[in-house]
Enzyme design. Structure first.
Site, mmCIF file in Angstrom:
data_model
loop_
_atom_site.group_PDB
_atom_site.id
_atom_site.type_symbol
_atom_site.label_atom_id
_atom_site.label_comp_id
_atom_site.label_asym_id
_atom_site.label_seq_id
_atom_site.Cartn_x
_atom_site.Cartn_y
_atom_site.Cartn_z
ATOM 1 C CG ASP A 15 -16.386 -6.596 18.102
ATOM 2 O OD1 ASP A 15 -15.199 -6.664 18.468
ATOM 3 O OD2 ASP A 15 -16.780 -6.977 16.973
ATOM 4 N N GLY A 16 -14.681 -4.278 20.355
ATOM 5 C CA GLY A 16 -13.704 -3.296 19.909
ATOM 6 C C GLY A 16 -13.050 -2.506 21.029
ATOM 7 N N GLY A 17 -11.732 -2.605 21.108
ATOM 8 C CA GLY A 17 -10.969 -1.771 22.041
ATOM 9 C C GLY A 17 -11.093 -2.157 23.497
ATOM 10 C CG HIS A 36 -18.953 -8.751 13.614
ATOM 11 N ND1 HIS A 36 -18.033 -7.909 14.210
ATOM 12 C CD2 HIS A 36 -19.869 -7.938 13.018
ATOM 13 C CE1 HIS A 36 -18.371 -6.651 13.982
ATOM 14 N NE2 HIS A 36 -19.476 -6.638 13.247
ATOM 15 N N GLY A 45 -9.939 -9.032 21.038
ATOM 16 C CA GLY A 45 -8.956 -9.526 20.071
ATOM 17 C C GLY A 45 -7.546 -9.326 20.569
ATOM 18 C CB SER A 99 -11.939 -11.139 18.144
ATOM 19 O OG SER A 99 -11.718 -10.869 16.770
ATOM 20 C CG MET A 126 -19.725 -2.418 15.681
ATOM 21 S SD MET A 126 -18.744 -3.904 15.963
ATOM 22 C CE MET A 126 -17.075 -3.304 15.704
ATOM 23 C CG MET A 159 -17.985 -6.055 10.213
ATOM 24 S SD MET A 159 -16.388 -5.948 11.054
ATOM 25 C CE MET A 159 -16.095 -7.667 11.403
ATOM 26 C CG HIS A 189 -16.157 -11.956 17.513
ATOM 27 N ND1 HIS A 189 -17.511 -11.675 17.595
ATOM 28 C CD2 HIS A 189 -15.630 -10.962 16.742
ATOM 29 C CE1 HIS A 189 -17.774 -10.569 16.921
ATOM 30 N NE2 HIS A 189 -16.653 -10.109 16.387
ATOM 31 C CG MET A 222 -13.823 -7.557 8.166
ATOM 32 S SD MET A 222 -12.508 -6.452 8.716
ATOM 33 C CE MET A 222 -12.528 -6.738 10.480
ATOM 34 N N GLY A 225 -13.726 -2.850 11.130
ATOM 35 C CA GLY A 225 -12.763 -2.999 10.041
ATOM 36 C C GLY A 225 -11.381 -3.430 10.495
ATOM 37 C CG PHE A 226 -8.712 -1.758 10.460
ATOM 38 C CD1 PHE A 226 -7.843 -2.389 9.571
ATOM 39 C CD2 PHE A 226 -9.581 -0.781 9.976
ATOM 40 C CE1 PHE A 226 -7.841 -2.044 8.227
ATOM 41 C CE2 PHE A 226 -9.586 -0.431 8.629
ATOM 42 C CZ PHE A 226 -8.710 -1.067 7.755
ATOM 43 N N GLY A 227 -8.709 -4.540 14.015
ATOM 44 C CA GLY A 227 -8.467 -4.787 15.436
ATOM 45 C C GLY A 227 -7.549 -3.704 15.982
ATOM 46 N N GLY A 228 -7.382 -3.689 17.289
ATOM 47 C CA GLY A 228 -6.399 -2.805 17.918
ATOM 48 C C GLY A 228 -6.737 -1.335 17.929
ATOM 49 C CG ASP A 254 -14.126 -9.749 13.657
ATOM 50 O OD1 ASP A 254 -15.286 -9.374 13.927
ATOM 51 O OD2 ASP A 254 -13.194 -9.719 14.480
HETATM 52 C C1 DX5 Z 1 -13.317 -4.949 14.445
HETATM 53 C C2 DX5 Z 1 -13.760 -6.325 14.800
HETATM 54 C C3 DX5 Z 1 -13.410 -6.779 16.171
HETATM 55 C C4 DX5 Z 1 -11.930 -6.869 16.454
HETATM 56 C C5 DX5 Z 1 -11.724 -6.427 17.881
HETATM 57 O O1 DX5 Z 1 -13.971 -4.542 13.308
HETATM 58 O O2 DX5 Z 1 -15.162 -6.448 14.673
HETATM 59 O O3 DX5 Z 1 -14.023 -8.021 16.460
HETATM 60 O O4 DX5 Z 1 -11.407 -8.155 16.314
HETATM 61 O O5 DX5 Z 1 -10.376 -6.352 18.116
HETATM 62 P P1 DX5 Z 1 -9.744 -5.558 19.345
HETATM 63 O O6 DX5 Z 1 -10.185 -6.283 20.602
HETATM 64 O O7 DX5 Z 1 -8.292 -5.651 19.096
HETATM 65 O O8 DX5 Z 1 -10.279 -4.156 19.288
HETATM 66 ZN ZN ZN Z 2 -16.164 -8.273 15.456
#
Ligand code: DX5
Ligand code: ZN
Length: 224
Positions: A174-176, A65, A196, A7, A136, A67, A32, A36, A141-144, A34
């Site tokens: 997707d996520g974490g 993706h 990501g 991502s 999800m 959002m 990927h 938003m 909304g956010f990475g990490g 994202d």
């Molecule tokens: C969050 C995104 C994810 C994000 C994942 O809303 O949809 O695609 O980039 O990032 P990580 O892998 O850091 O959780």
């Molecule tokens: Zn995503």
């Protein structure tokens, strides 16, 4: 077979082309992206000009993706400038069946996404017309953010329904995702794993990609 899908939300936006080339050399087949809008989720990211630029520098499949509150207006715009796959949130679509057909008619693969609070059961009537389902494993909304373990239970439900009804959709998460939980995700039945920060925030993203790929493959071969 599990595919790691980097991502670019976690990439260095000043060096996007370079960072994509790096994971492409490591074996990535899909990127990927994202999108938003600051309404559906409390963050803003990229728009169609970024997709247009990415299309010029990579042949990898671009997995978008969305959002956003209004996927019906913007999905065709992203497809026109180079999106190969487009997923829309169940929570954002009033006429989900129509939206998914529209994405396919515009020439992209169509995916549906469910947030952590949304049960798999609501997708029952569209599983036959989607190319993929994105679960999800964080709130979008956010990475990490930290992985929500319960999401794997949804992956297992989808996997079961897919085989019972002899359907073909892919399951994406997707996520974490990190080196600590990727094996469990692979064993739950995921086909595409979005990552990501655990790739682009590592000193060597190519090595991080290969490590995740290796762990996912080992999880499927080693008996537990
Ligand atoms: C969050 C995104 C994810 C994000 C994942 O809303 O949809 O695609 O980039 O990032 P990580 O892998 O850091 O959780
Ligand atoms: Zn995503």
């Amino acid at each position: 077979m599990v595919q790691i899908v980097p991502s670019i939300l976690a990439a260095d936006f000043a060096r996007l082309g370079e960072q994509i080339a790096c994971v492409e050399r490591a074996g990535a087949q899909m990127i990927h992206v994202d999108i938003m809008d600051g309404h559906f989720v409390p963050n803003l990211t990229m728009g169609p000009p970024v997709t247009e630029s990415l299309r010029k520098v990579t042949k990898l499949k671009l997995d978008h993706h969305l959002m956003i509150d209004d996927p019906d207006t913007y999905a065709p715009v992203f497809i026109k400038v180079g999106a190969d796959l487009v997923s829309v949130h169940y929570e954002a679509c009033r006429n989900l069946d129509r939206t998914l057909h529209m994405i396919r008619d515009e020439g992209a693969k169509a995916g549906v996404v469910i947030n952590p609070h949304t049960p798999v059961a609501v997708l029952s009537e569209v599983l036959g017309i989607v190319d993929y389902v994105l679960v999800m494993s964080v709130n979008p909304g956010f990475g990490g953010q930290e992985f929500i373990p319960r999401s794997l239970h949804k992956v297992r439900q989808l996997e079961q329904e897919r085989s019972q009804r002899d359907l073909q959709f892919a399951i994406e998460i997707d996520g974490g995702i990190t080196t600590d939980n990727i094996a469990e995700a692979a064993r739950a039945g995921v086909n595409w794993v979005v990552v990501g920060s655990s790739i682009f925030h590592r000193p060597d993203p190519a090595e991080a990609f290969r490590d995740l790929q290796r762990r996912a493959e080992e999880a499927l071969t080693v008996k537990v």
